[in-house]
Design an enzyme around this catalytic site. Structure first.
Site, PDB file in Angstrom:
ATOM      1  N   TYR A 142      32.976  -4.232  26.464  1.00  0.00           N
ATOM      2  CA  TYR A 142      32.928  -5.486  27.213  1.00  0.00           C
ATOM      3  C   TYR A 142      33.736  -5.321  28.490  1.00  0.00           C
ATOM      4  O   TYR A 142      34.854  -4.824  28.461  1.00  0.00           O
ATOM      5  CB  TYR A 142      33.518  -6.625  26.371  1.00  0.00           C
ATOM      6  CG  TYR A 142      33.507  -7.969  27.068  1.00  0.00           C
ATOM      7  CD1 TYR A 142      32.307  -8.606  27.368  1.00  0.00           C
ATOM      8  CD2 TYR A 142      34.695  -8.606  27.419  1.00  0.00           C
ATOM      9  CE1 TYR A 142      32.291  -9.840  28.008  1.00  0.00           C
ATOM     10  CE2 TYR A 142      34.689  -9.846  28.053  1.00  0.00           C
ATOM     11  CZ  TYR A 142      33.489 -10.459  28.348  1.00  0.00           C
ATOM     12  OH  TYR A 142      33.477 -11.676  28.977  1.00  0.00           O
ATOM     13  N   ASP A 230      38.368   0.872  31.951  1.00  0.00           N
ATOM     14  CA  ASP A 230      38.638  -0.562  31.846  1.00  0.00           C
ATOM     15  C   ASP A 230      39.784  -0.743  30.851  1.00  0.00           C
ATOM     16  O   ASP A 230      39.577  -0.726  29.642  1.00  0.00           O
ATOM     17  CB  ASP A 230      37.385  -1.311  31.394  1.00  0.00           C
ATOM     18  CG  ASP A 230      37.614  -2.818  31.330  1.00  0.00           C
ATOM     19  OD1 ASP A 230      38.782  -3.257  31.509  1.00  0.00           O
ATOM     20  OD2 ASP A 230      36.634  -3.559  31.101  1.00  0.00           O
ATOM     21  N   LYS A 258      44.831  -9.295  31.424  1.00  0.00           N
ATOM     22  CA  LYS A 258      45.539  -9.700  30.202  1.00  0.00           C
ATOM     23  C   LYS A 258      47.059  -9.490  30.284  1.00  0.00           C
ATOM     24  O   LYS A 258      47.713 -10.311  30.916  1.00  0.00           O
ATOM     25  CB  LYS A 258      44.870  -9.047  29.003  1.00  0.00           C
ATOM     26  CG  LYS A 258      43.420  -9.588  28.867  1.00  0.00           C
ATOM     27  CD  LYS A 258      42.655  -9.235  27.632  1.00  0.00           C
ATOM     28  CE  LYS A 258      41.338 -10.009  27.629  1.00  0.00           C
ATOM     29  NZ  LYS A 258      40.143  -9.227  27.473  1.00  0.00           N
TER      30      LYS A 258
HETATM   31  C1  LIG Z   1      38.895  -9.424  28.390  1.00  0.00           C
HETATM   32  C2  LIG Z   1      38.271  -8.237  28.984  1.00  0.00           C
HETATM   33  C3  LIG Z   1      37.684  -8.272  30.255  1.00  0.00           C
HETATM   34  C4  LIG Z   1      37.489  -9.552  31.025  1.00  0.00           C
HETATM   35  O1  LIG Z   1      38.691 -10.143  31.404  1.00  0.00           O
HETATM   36  P1  LIG Z   1      38.696 -11.707  31.740  1.00  0.00           P
HETATM   37  O2  LIG Z   1      40.090 -11.950  32.213  1.00  0.00           O
HETATM   38  O3  LIG Z   1      38.345 -12.403  30.467  1.00  0.00           O
HETATM   39  O4  LIG Z   1      37.701 -11.942  32.810  1.00  0.00           O
HETATM   40  C5  LIG Z   1      37.245  -7.081  30.809  1.00  0.00           C
HETATM   41  N1  LIG Z   1      37.351  -5.923  30.147  1.00  0.00           N
HETATM   42  C6  LIG Z   1      37.899  -5.849  28.920  1.00  0.00           C
HETATM   43  C7  LIG Z   1      38.025  -4.534  28.249  1.00  0.00           C
HETATM   44  C8  LIG Z   1      38.347  -7.007  28.294  1.00  0.00           C
HETATM   45  O5  LIG Z   1      38.828  -6.943  27.048  1.00  0.00           O
END
Ligand SMILES: *Cc1c(COP(=O)(O)O)cnc(C)c1O
Length: 418
Positions: A142, A230, A258
């Protein structure tokens, strides 16, 4: 005060599904979401006064515990001086310096307001820098809700059973290639970048097989594509320098979010100085944001990073092993077929007999069993994510007392659903 039921009924009249992010709606597990009134340390309290040991921790945005005094104070002090200016501030410089110091592959970094923005921007930079179009992503990873990255997106997409999203045009995903996780795809010269969760944490917890990340690095180098890690979940959580430090593989670009906002809205992308040199106003790739580098978010981010020293990561690893041990013992004692994988400080719950290494395997988890476990835990005062494809986020606040509380509740809950 309003009850959860009352609030959810009102919410559904004015907010789609009653929630501002889909997984929160409890569709995958059934029932009414608890509406949080406040939180402190490892606990959240709902509007009816019920207290939960919280393993959701804002899906990983919280690492030092809710309402940590140092972070609350930093935000309060910052707020007094104003909440947004549209001009640069010292704290943006300090946070960027701190990120670059911890993540050596980041020579420059740009602050944005969410993880989604970070990945969308990093992709644009990779395409702008290479002059190529194709983006390779992995099924079950994701990367936020940007159009071109939603295909087989894991997380809430997985628990809602959506392969992609309506409203995303064929053109938007025409240059997105989805490959199976933990298999190094063969690339060619059309590929601008490969984006990967270096530890997959949105299809349950699926660590990289030995050689996978190094293999991606080598294959990207072979064709001149950029490698993007990511690390929105793993950054500053699994190690001081993120998953790239753990596995010893340096990407060209890293996306973050995060943890670095201490629970406020922030994201970041950074990497090689020559690549980041493509970003406006230095270069031709446009990316901007009214609230980027927000004073409150940078204050919270600096405060949380200050708490994350070497000792903190040792504590976090111990807590993760302890939380995993609690679930493993409970499953074993009750004769439940399950796996509880750990990757440094992250813990997964997989309700099936064969630990997965890709999305197909991950989707074989028993979602109905997860839903039963979810409610058995919630009834006993433990909150895990209301979807089978998320992970557990033990943090600095999950101390021995909390772990004892957790063990009692988990043991009972697992026995009840066995
Ligand atoms: C949560 C998440 C995102 C998106 O971040 P948001 O602040 O919710 O837009 C992107 N990549 C990873 C791996 C994530 O867990």
């Amino acid at each position: 005060m309003a009850t959860n039921e009352e609030l959810f009924a009102r919410a559904q009249r004015v907010i789609p599904g009653g929630v501002n992010s889909p997984v929160r709606a409890f569709r995958a597990v059934g029932g009414t979401p608890y509406f949080v009134a406040r939180a402190e340390g490892a606990h959240v309290w709902d509007v009816e006064g019920r207290r939960y040991v919280d393993l959701v921790q804002s899906y990983g945005a919280i690492i030092a515990g809710h309402a940590h005094p140092a972070i609350v104070e930093a935000v309060q002090r910052a707020a007094v001086d104003g909440t947004s200016y549209g001009a640069p501030t010292e704290r943006e410089v300090l946070l960027a310096e701190e990120i670059c110091a911890r993540v050596p592959s980041c020579q420059m970094v740009r602050l944005v307001s969410s993880g989604t923005e970070a990945t969308m921007s990093a992709i644009r930079v990779a395409r702008g820098f290479t002059g190529r179009d194709v983006v390779v992503k992995f099924a079950g990873n994701y990367h936020g809700h940007g159009d071109l990255l939603l295909a087989e997106g894991g997380s809430g997409m997985a628990s809602l059973g959506l392969p992609g999203s309506a409203g995303v045009t064929r053109a938007a995903v025409a240059d997105t290639v989805v490959a199976p996780y933990n298999t190094v795809p063969e690339l060619d010269e059309r590929v601008a970048c490969v984006i990967v969760e270096p530890i997959a944490a949105n299809m349950g917890l699926v660590p990289p097989d030995p050689g996978f990340l190094a293999g991606l690095r080598a294959e990207c180098d072979r064709v001149g594509a950029l490698l993007i890690f990511d690390e929105v979940i793993t950054g500053f959580r699994v190690a001081r320098g993120g998953a790239q430090e753990l596995y010893g593989v340096a990407p060209d670009l890293t996306t973050m979010g995060k943890v670095i906002g201490g629970g406020l809205n922030i994201g970041a992308y950074g990497g090689r100085a020559d690549v980041m040199g493509a970003v406006a106003p230095l270069g031709p790739v446009y990316q901007a944001g009214t609230l980027s580098g927000n004073p409150l978010a940078t204050a919270a981010g600096l405060a949380v990073l200050e708490l994350l020293d070497a000792a903190a990561y040792e504590t976090l690893r111990d807590r993760a092993e302890a939380v995993a041990g609690i679930f493993r013992r409970a499953f074993a004692d009750a004769g439940v077929t399950a796996h509880v994988p750990v990757a440094s400080t992250l813990v997964g719950l997989y309700l099936g007999d064969r630990l997965p290494s890709d999305y197909d395997g991950a989707r074989a988890t028993d979602e109905a069993a997860y839903a039963r476990l979810f409610h058995a835990l919630l009834d006993r005062g433990v909150a895990i994510a209301p979807g089978a494809y998320e992970v557990l986020f033990p943090g600095l606040a999950h101390d021995d007392d909390v772990l004892a509380e957790l063990e009692a509740a988990v043991t009972e809950a697992v026995a009840a659903v066995a």
